[in-house]
Design a protein around this motif. Structure first.
Motif, PDB file in Angstrom:
ATOM      1  N   UNK A  34       0.792  -1.226   0.000  1.00  0.00           N
ATOM      2  CA  UNK A  34       0.000   0.000   0.000  1.00  0.00           C
ATOM      3  C   UNK A  34       0.823   1.274   0.000  1.00  0.00           C
ATOM      4  N   UNK A  35       2.154   1.180  -0.021  1.00  0.00           N
ATOM      5  CA  UNK A  35       2.980   2.377   0.088  1.00  0.00           C
ATOM      6  C   UNK A  35       4.012   2.447  -1.029  1.00  0.00           C
ATOM      7  N   UNK A  36       4.432   3.663  -1.324  1.00  0.00           N
ATOM      8  CA  UNK A  36       5.574   3.901  -2.208  1.00  0.00           C
ATOM      9  C   UNK A  36       6.704   4.398  -1.334  1.00  0.00           C
ATOM     10  N   UNK A  37       7.948   4.093  -1.713  1.00  0.00           N
ATOM     11  CA  UNK A  37       9.063   4.579  -0.899  1.00  0.00           C
ATOM     12  C   UNK A  37      10.261   4.894  -1.764  1.00  0.00           C
ATOM     13  N   UNK A  38      11.121   5.753  -1.213  1.00  0.00           N
ATOM     14  CA  UNK A  38      12.384   6.117  -1.848  1.00  0.00           C
ATOM     15  C   UNK A  38      13.474   6.076  -0.788  1.00  0.00           C
ATOM     16  N   UNK A  40      16.945   7.304   0.423  1.00  0.00           N
ATOM     17  CA  UNK A  40      17.849   8.413   0.183  1.00  0.00           C
ATOM     18  C   UNK A  40      19.153   8.122   0.925  1.00  0.00           C
ATOM     19  N   UNK A  41      20.119   8.980   0.787  1.00  0.00           N
ATOM     20  CA  UNK A  41      21.408   8.732   1.420  1.00  0.00           C
ATOM     21  C   UNK A  41      21.352   8.881   2.944  1.00  0.00           C
ATOM     22  N   UNK A  42      20.328   9.553   3.458  1.00  0.00           N
ATOM     23  CA  UNK A  42      20.252   9.808   4.898  1.00  0.00           C
ATOM     24  C   UNK A  42      18.963   9.310   5.546  1.00  0.00           C
ATOM     25  N   UNK A  43      18.138   8.599   4.813  1.00  0.00           N
ATOM     26  CA  UNK A  43      16.875   8.116   5.359  1.00  0.00           C
ATOM     27  C   UNK A  43      16.017   7.543   4.250  1.00  0.00           C
ATOM     28  N   UNK A  44      14.751   7.328   4.571  1.00  0.00           N
ATOM     29  CA  UNK A  44      13.813   6.771   3.605  1.00  0.00           C
ATOM     30  C   UNK A  44      12.522   7.582   3.667  1.00  0.00           C
ATOM     31  N   UNK A  45      11.978   7.912   2.493  1.00  0.00           N
ATOM     32  CA  UNK A  45      10.697   8.599   2.388  1.00  0.00           C
ATOM     33  C   UNK A  45       9.646   7.577   1.986  1.00  0.00           C
ATOM     34  N   UNK A  46       8.493   7.628   2.670  1.00  0.00           N
ATOM     35  CA  UNK A  46       7.421   6.675   2.406  1.00  0.00           C
ATOM     36  C   UNK A  46       6.128   7.449   2.200  1.00  0.00           C
ATOM     37  N   UNK A  47       5.355   7.059   1.197  1.00  0.00           N
ATOM     38  CA  UNK A  47       4.088   7.707   0.869  1.00  0.00           C
ATOM     39  C   UNK A  47       2.957   6.709   1.051  1.00  0.00           C
ATOM     40  N   UNK A  48       1.897   7.133   1.742  1.00  0.00           N
ATOM     41  CA  UNK A  48       0.748   6.251   1.911  1.00  0.00           C
ATOM     42  C   UNK A  48      -0.207   6.778   2.957  1.00  0.00           C
ATOM     43  N   UNK A  49      -1.136   5.931   3.380  1.00  0.00           N
ATOM     44  CA  UNK A  49      -2.062   6.265   4.434  1.00  0.00           C
ATOM     45  C   UNK A  49      -1.291   6.415   5.748  1.00  0.00           C
ATOM     46  N   UNK A  50      -1.605   7.454   6.508  1.00  0.00           N
ATOM     47  CA  UNK A  50      -0.845   7.743   7.724  1.00  0.00           C
ATOM     48  C   UNK A  50      -0.822   6.567   8.697  1.00  0.00           C
TER      49      UNK A  50
END
Length: 99
Positions: A34-38, A40-50
């Motif tokens: 259910x989520x998209x993620x990226x 990064x060099x210093x962490x991870x970004x995640x998109x989805x329902x809170x």
């Protein structure tokens, strides 16, 4: 749709490299549908329902403990925009359009 930035840092490991811990956290994300993620060099970004993002963030935080670490520092930032749908790609496009 919300965006969560997470950085999970195990403290007191025998090695200075953290990539194996990061890889374990990403394995959790790969199982999530259910989520998209990226990464990064210093962490991870995640998109989805809170609610999903909070649940996943907790799983990621617990991962180093399962590998024997006694202390973990996790930093989480949440962008929860309610007036329109926020996305990882949309945030980047908004900045790039102003360059």
């Amino acid at each position: 749709m919300a965006i969560l930035e997470i950085s999970v840092v195990p403290i007191g490991t025998k090695d200075t490299s953290l990539s194996s811990y990061v890889a374990e956290c990403l394995r959790i994300l790969k199982k999530e549908k259910k989520v998209l993620y990226e990464l990064t060099s210093m962490g991870t970004n995640i998109e989805g329902d809170l609610r999903d993002l909070i649940r996943i963030g907790l799983k990621m935080h617990e991962t180093p403990f399962k590998k024997g670490v006694s202390r973990v520092l996790t930093t989480i930032k949440i962008d929860d925009r309610r007036d329109k749908k926020g996305t990882l790609s949309g945030k980047k496009r908004a900045v790039q359009s102003k360059l």
